[in-house]
Design a protein around this motif. Structure first.
Motif, PDB file in Angstrom:
ATOM      1  N   PRO A   7      61.264  95.343  -1.892  1.00 33.04           N
ATOM      2  CA  PRO A   7      59.866  94.667  -1.760  1.00 33.04           C
ATOM      3  C   PRO A   7      59.238  94.979  -0.220  1.00 33.04           C
ATOM      4  N   TYR A   8      60.338  94.654   0.782  1.00 32.21           N
ATOM      5  CA  TYR A   8      59.964  95.039   2.194  1.00 32.21           C
ATOM      6  C   TYR A   8      60.178  96.392   2.629  1.00 32.21           C
ATOM      7  N   ARG A  40      65.707  98.850   5.187  1.00 29.07           N
ATOM      8  CA  ARG A  40      64.493  98.333   6.065  1.00 29.07           C
ATOM      9  C   ARG A  40      64.067  96.875   5.382  1.00 29.07           C
ATOM     10  N   SER A  41      64.163  97.192   4.096  1.00 32.72           N
ATOM     11  CA  SER A  41      63.846  95.636   3.149  1.00 32.72           C
ATOM     12  C   SER A  41      65.050  94.719   3.625  1.00 32.72           C
ATOM     13  N   GLU A  42      65.977  94.864   3.329  1.00 29.26           N
ATOM     14  CA  GLU A  42      67.203  93.968   3.763  1.00 29.26           C
ATOM     15  C   GLU A  42      66.978  93.420   5.045  1.00 29.26           C
ATOM     16  N   ILE A  43      66.732  94.330   5.973  1.00 30.82           N
ATOM     17  CA  ILE A  43      66.798  93.700   7.330  1.00 30.82           C
ATOM     18  C   ILE A  43      65.543  92.720   7.595  1.00 30.82           C
ATOM     19  N   HIS A  57      73.712  89.597  14.255  1.00 30.67           N
ATOM     20  CA  HIS A  57      74.694  89.350  13.093  1.00 30.67           C
ATOM     21  C   HIS A  57      74.269  90.336  11.749  1.00 30.67           C
ATOM     22  N   ILE A  58      73.090  90.851  11.705  1.00 37.52           N
ATOM     23  CA  ILE A  58      72.599  91.711  10.837  1.00 37.52           C
ATOM     24  C   ILE A  58      73.414  92.964  11.044  1.00 37.52           C
ATOM     25  N   ARG A  59      73.289  93.623  12.546  1.00 42.55           N
ATOM     26  CA  ARG A  59      74.071  94.870  12.957  1.00 42.55           C
ATOM     27  C   ARG A  59      75.335  94.834  12.543  1.00 42.55           C
TER      28      ARG A  59
END
Length: 133
Positions: free
Chosen positions: A24-25, A68-71, A83-85
């Motif tokens: 989606p993103y 990219r969408s997950e981020i 935290h995402i990194r």
């Protein structure tokens, strides 16, 4: 009959779906410019798993789009970029990040150039001293 069977064999793969729909993103920015800036800053520092020579921000690979969408989804949910990194590094390994790590196992890689420069300097110094004699 042989030509019809041959055409049927080659037309079936053409009708098959080759990829899943995009995330989606993957190519759609977040509505909040501040959140999108955070996501973009993080995406520039993450290596594409498919091409490996581009960041996921620059890659057109479907895996990069998924990342990219997950981020973007995690940033929109309020998760911090650090935290995402850390999650991405835990999931895909250290090399997914363009930011170098200082893990003890990598210390020889960081010190090797300094040791080689010192050895080269000692070699040059000893050669110069021999020529002066």
């Amino acid at each position: 009959m042989g030509v019809g069977a041959l055409l049927l064999c080659f037309s079936a793969p053409l009708a098959a779906q080759t990829a899943l729909p995009p995330a989606p993103y993957a190519d759609r920015q977040l509505d909040d410019p501040a959140l999108e800036a955070k996501a973009r800053d993080l995406m520039v520092t993450i290596r594409c798993l498919t091409c490996q020579s581009q960041s996921i921000a620059d890659s057109n690979a479907s895996m990069a789009g998924d990342m990219r969408s997950e981020i973007r989804q995690r940033i929109a949910a309020g998760e911090r970029p650090e935290h995402i990194r850390a999650w991405l590094i835990e999931r895909y390994g250290d090399w997914v990040s363009y930011a170098p790590t200082a893990a003890p196992i990598l210390w020889p890689l960081w010190t090797a150039p300094l040791v080689l420069l010192a050895l080269g300097g000692l070699l040059v110094r000893s050669r110069i001293r021999r020529r002066k004699r």
